[in-house]
Design an enzyme around this catalytic site. Structure first.
Site, mmCIF file in Angstrom:
data_model
loop_
_atom_site.group_PDB
_atom_site.id
_atom_site.type_symbol
_atom_site.label_atom_id
_atom_site.label_comp_id
_atom_site.label_asym_id
_atom_site.label_seq_id
_atom_site.Cartn_x
_atom_site.Cartn_y
_atom_site.Cartn_z
ATOM 1 N N ARG A 145 0.813 -1.228 0.000
ATOM 2 C CA ARG A 145 0.000 0.000 0.000
ATOM 3 C C ARG A 145 0.841 1.271 0.000
ATOM 4 O O ARG A 145 0.397 2.322 0.448
ATOM 5 C CB ARG A 145 -0.964 0.024 1.184
ATOM 6 C CG ARG A 145 -1.918 -1.171 1.209
ATOM 7 C CD ARG A 145 -3.089 -0.944 2.122
ATOM 8 N NE ARG A 145 -3.788 -2.205 2.334
ATOM 9 C CZ ARG A 145 -3.515 -3.026 3.345
ATOM 10 N NH1 ARG A 145 -2.595 -2.712 4.234
ATOM 11 N NH2 ARG A 145 -4.178 -4.156 3.463
ATOM 12 N N LYS A 185 2.334 11.106 -11.518
ATOM 13 C CA LYS A 185 1.563 10.135 -12.298
ATOM 14 C C LYS A 185 2.392 8.877 -12.486
ATOM 15 O O LYS A 185 3.514 8.924 -12.980
ATOM 16 C CB LYS A 185 1.211 10.705 -13.670
ATOM 17 C CG LYS A 185 0.055 11.665 -13.661
ATOM 18 C CD LYS A 185 -0.385 11.941 -15.092
ATOM 19 C CE LYS A 185 -1.507 12.966 -15.136
ATOM 20 N NZ LYS A 185 -1.947 13.210 -16.516
ATOM 21 N N GLU A 196 7.976 17.604 -25.699
ATOM 22 C CA GLU A 196 7.351 18.029 -24.436
ATOM 23 C C GLU A 196 7.847 19.410 -24.017
ATOM 24 O O GLU A 196 7.097 20.214 -23.469
ATOM 25 C CB GLU A 196 7.636 17.009 -23.319
ATOM 26 C CG GLU A 196 6.999 15.638 -23.522
ATOM 27 C CD GLU A 196 5.485 15.601 -23.235
ATOM 28 O OE1 GLU A 196 4.970 16.500 -22.548
ATOM 29 O OE2 GLU A 196 4.830 14.662 -23.716
ATOM 30 N N LYS A 237 5.564 22.912 -14.773
ATOM 31 C CA LYS A 237 4.710 21.793 -14.403
ATOM 32 C C LYS A 237 4.421 21.784 -12.906
ATOM 33 O O LYS A 237 3.292 21.527 -12.481
ATOM 34 C CB LYS A 237 5.346 20.462 -14.837
ATOM 35 C CG LYS A 237 4.421 19.289 -14.611
ATOM 36 C CD LYS A 237 4.809 18.041 -15.365
ATOM 37 C CE LYS A 237 3.798 16.937 -15.119
ATOM 38 N NZ LYS A 237 4.154 15.679 -15.781
ATOM 39 N N GLU A 296 -5.650 16.370 -11.052
ATOM 40 C CA GLU A 296 -6.106 16.627 -12.410
ATOM 41 C C GLU A 296 -7.604 16.858 -12.508
ATOM 42 O O GLU A 296 -8.294 16.255 -13.339
ATOM 43 C CB GLU A 296 -5.677 15.467 -13.333
ATOM 44 C CG GLU A 296 -5.774 15.862 -14.793
ATOM 45 C CD GLU A 296 -4.988 14.915 -15.694
ATOM 46 O OE1 GLU A 296 -4.109 14.215 -15.183
ATOM 47 O OE2 GLU A 296 -5.249 14.912 -16.891
ATOM 48 N N ARG A 301 -4.594 21.059 -14.520
ATOM 49 C CA ARG A 301 -3.547 20.111 -14.876
ATOM 50 C C ARG A 301 -3.795 19.426 -16.222
ATOM 51 O O ARG A 301 -2.863 19.023 -16.907
ATOM 52 C CB ARG A 301 -3.430 19.044 -13.780
ATOM 53 C CG ARG A 301 -2.328 18.067 -14.063
ATOM 54 C CD ARG A 301 -1.976 17.257 -12.850
ATOM 55 N NE ARG A 301 -0.944 16.299 -13.218
ATOM 56 C CZ ARG A 301 -0.331 15.502 -12.362
ATOM 57 N NH1 ARG A 301 -0.648 15.555 -11.094
ATOM 58 N NH2 ARG A 301 0.596 14.680 -12.762
ATOM 59 N N ASN A 313 -1.833 18.031 -20.940
ATOM 60 C CA ASN A 313 -2.033 16.963 -21.919
ATOM 61 C C ASN A 313 -2.228 17.507 -23.331
ATOM 62 O O ASN A 313 -2.689 16.789 -24.212
ATOM 63 C CB ASN A 313 -3.229 16.097 -21.515
ATOM 64 C CG ASN A 313 -2.927 15.275 -20.287
ATOM 65 O OD1 ASN A 313 -1.816 14.788 -20.114
ATOM 66 N ND2 ASN A 313 -3.908 15.146 -19.422
ATOM 67 N N HIS A 351 -1.911 15.412 -26.409
ATOM 68 C CA HIS A 351 -1.851 14.019 -25.967
ATOM 69 C C HIS A 351 -3.072 13.202 -26.378
ATOM 70 O O HIS A 351 -2.967 12.003 -26.597
ATOM 71 C CB HIS A 351 -1.673 13.943 -24.449
ATOM 72 C CG HIS A 351 -0.277 14.253 -24.007
ATOM 73 N ND1 HIS A 351 0.345 15.444 -24.275
ATOM 74 C CD2 HIS A 351 0.638 13.507 -23.325
ATOM 75 C CE1 HIS A 351 1.567 15.433 -23.763
ATOM 76 N NE2 HIS A 351 1.777 14.281 -23.182
ATOM 77 N N HIS A 398 -2.379 10.049 -28.251
ATOM 78 C CA HIS A 398 -2.755 8.711 -27.773
ATOM 79 C C HIS A 398 -3.399 7.899 -28.892
ATOM 80 O O HIS A 398 -3.208 6.692 -28.981
ATOM 81 C CB HIS A 398 -3.731 8.822 -26.593
ATOM 82 C CG HIS A 398 -3.049 9.106 -25.302
ATOM 83 N ND1 HIS A 398 -3.707 9.121 -24.097
ATOM 84 C CD2 HIS A 398 -1.765 9.383 -25.017
ATOM 85 C CE1 HIS A 398 -2.851 9.401 -23.136
ATOM 86 N NE2 HIS A 398 -1.672 9.568 -23.678
ATOM 87 N N HIS A 428 6.451 8.342 -27.831
ATOM 88 C CA HIS A 428 5.438 9.201 -27.218
ATOM 89 C C HIS A 428 5.590 10.657 -27.693
ATOM 90 O O HIS A 428 4.613 11.288 -28.106
ATOM 91 C CB HIS A 428 5.557 9.112 -25.699
ATOM 92 C CG HIS A 428 4.598 9.983 -24.952
ATOM 93 N ND1 HIS A 428 3.238 9.746 -24.929
ATOM 94 C CD2 HIS A 428 4.797 11.116 -24.230
ATOM 95 C CE1 HIS A 428 2.643 10.682 -24.200
ATOM 96 N NE2 HIS A 428 3.572 11.526 -23.770
#
Lengths: 364, 364
Positions: free
Chosen positions: A124, A146, A188, A230, A240, A244, A248, A251, A255, A268
């Site tokens: 955990r 993330k 990026e 960032k 997010e 935030r 993206n 993205h 994606h 990417h």
């Protein structure tokens, strides 16, 4: 070209704790991270490309003070899956490691994302430290917490928000990075300019040649700026909910490219580059950008040797793939578009027909 | 025996958000939980034992207002693994569910733990609601946010802290619970008395016959008390740095039993019951409890039809299995023992020889 020495530290504030990003070069990695390891157990997670380059000195230094285990995974986005996470768990269990363990991610974004998720989910949650060895991971994965893996049906579908104890971004690692991956990282970097700071875009247009020539001081400065941007956004919006999402930019389109082409075939950053052009073209359709803005965006991406057009994907296929994206809110596709250079918004203010046009091959 | 109607709500404070535990009986489950579902998508996760009993009315009610999917897993601790989590992910992906989804755990602790972990890790975290249908999960899993699965080499090794949006504890579900499982739940109820409140122990000694006879009002009162105790502890120590560990009284010994016997052969509560006796015997060796205290503990457990002696496990085997437990801090085994009835401590103040004695078959 002679690099001046770059050495700087950025403090990132998160809900759970603050942590430093140390941006430096030619460092003794083990000595740099040791003060941030709270227990006696360390698991270094890396891949078979990075291991031969940087593992041995790191492992040797840490072994003086810690019980060090290593997990070397195969390199590649296609291994960013549950099997790799299970391998990490198995090493942890075999070594009888417990809650005191610190996981160290030595590698690019894939290693960082997987190691972070393993750290988030082992017992955990245990500590982890990032040593990003690609430009992409230095600017993108160092901040924000993330972590995660891909599901066969979608990228980054499984994961957690989990913050590292520290990040060591050693610019020297970029000297062993393939040129194609350096470019992917620059996508990026350029993204931050487009969504947050038009002046940074001007700075990049001037400095990109030096960055491509591996001037580590200039690269260090760029990494620091991107991490600052960032960190500012993430501090306001860790989970997010709103702001935030702007990070993206490019993205959602990207994606689609990555999913359609199969993870790992398009890098990417390459997919994001082409995706940013698609988003810019849609922004132009809405009258938010003018044609010269879009050309400027294409040019700066081309300067960094990045693709500015997506691969051929049938329009309906692309729309279908978008349906799985996390930016979908109650069935309505939301996209990040540019109100102007340096200013992004999350919006539904576009006609489906316009989105369809942008997704139709040969529009961009 | 005629049950008076029990209906009460407890508010739990956590770092991320507050949520209610509604303790009631004969409720319309769908109507009770609907106000806490924030999106339009619902995935009910349950098992093949509970589904025939409670799934249909819940699904029907929710289907009026939500897009409802169902994932029915096989029943049993042996299925609390990554494969089951992957099944949940697959249903979520197949239905194109996104961040707006709410996962509803309908079942006991295993269903709750797995559903919670799937919620914690799907798209880096989505909402979930618990409808615990066993006494154990009503008193134990409703509060604390512990979610997770087992690793082949250890129980609950993979997981996350993730808080539900609400918990619906309907006491009527206990009428379909096998008597053996009711007893297993009573082990946790008795645990709260032993570690936190000697008066509650007296209350239980009086009320256990009514609880065994399914007096839902008395059971509801016990559930409420246990959840209150746990909520108080967890509010102070959500991530189990200190105080919260006391809730694991009997669990370190119990985990040894469960791991050795194979998950599912001894019920968790049964293992904890025998483990609490072992912890009590060790506490007596240290002079913290007297012999009559230990006898009283054995008697109250026996009253609830619970085992008071562990199965035969070789001493060294048991010690080895303890090495994997999360209560191990830098190699030194720490145990939760009783300073007196109603007062527990996390301690290393015992000789290894004493621990060995307790673990040696036929000592307890």
């Amino acid at each position: 070209m002679v690099s001046s020495l770059f050495n700087d530290t950025l403090l990132v504030n998160t809900q759970s704790h603050d942590y430093p990003i140390i941006i430096t070069q030619n460092s003794d990695m083990g000595a740099q991270i040791a003060p941030y390891i709270r227990g006696k157990q360390v698991l270094i997670v890396t891949n078979d490309t990075v291991a031969p380059l940087y593992l041995e000195p790191l492992q040797t230094t840490l072994s003086h003070d810690f019980d060090v285990a290593v997990c070397v995974l195969p390199d590649g986005e296609q291994y960013k899956n549950q099997d790799s996470i299970n391998q990490i768990y198995d090493v942890l269990m075999t070594h009888h490691f417990n809650r005191d363990v610190t996981l160290v991610a030595l590698g690019g974004g894939v290693v960082g994302d997987m190691t972070g998720f393993a750290a988030a989910s082992f017992m955990r949650g245990v500590d982890f430290i990032q040593i990003p060895t690609t430009l992409l991971s230095q600017v993108d994965s160092s901040v924000g917490g993330k972590t995660g893996i891909n599901h066969p049906k979608g990228k980054n579908m499984i994961g957690a928000f989990w913050q590292p104890r520290m990040v060591l971004a050693d610019m020297s690692t970029l000297t062993t990075l393939p040129a194609r991956e350096l470019s992917a990282g620059l996508a990026e970097v350029i993204k931050y300019a487009l969504i947050m700071d038009a002046d940074f875009l001007t700075w990049l247009e001037e400095k990109l040649p030096a960055m491509m020539a591996l001037d580590l001081a200039v690269l260090g400065e760029a990494v620091k700026r991107c991490c600052s941007y960032k960190a500012k956004v993430v501090a306001q919006d860790e989970r997010e909910a709103g702001q935030r999402a702007l990070l993206n930019f490019g993205h959602t389109f990207g994606h689609v490219i990555e999913t359609h082409e199969g993870y790992g075939n398009w890098l990417h950053g390459e997919a994001v580059a082409a995706g940013m052009v698609q988003a810019a073209v849609l922004s132009e359709m809405l009258g938010w950008l003018n044609q010269s803005d879009v050309i400027r965006i294409k040019n700066v991406l081309a300067q960094a040797n990045l693709p500015t057009t997506p691969p051929l994907i049938a329009t309906e296929t692309a729309l279908g793939l978008m349906g799985h994206d996390k930016k979908v809110k109650r069935g309505q596709i939301r996209l990040i578009l540019l109100k102007s250079l340096g200013e992004a918004v999350l919006t539904t203010e576009f006609a489906t027909e316009q989105l369809r046009d942008v997704l139709t091959p040969a529009t961009c």
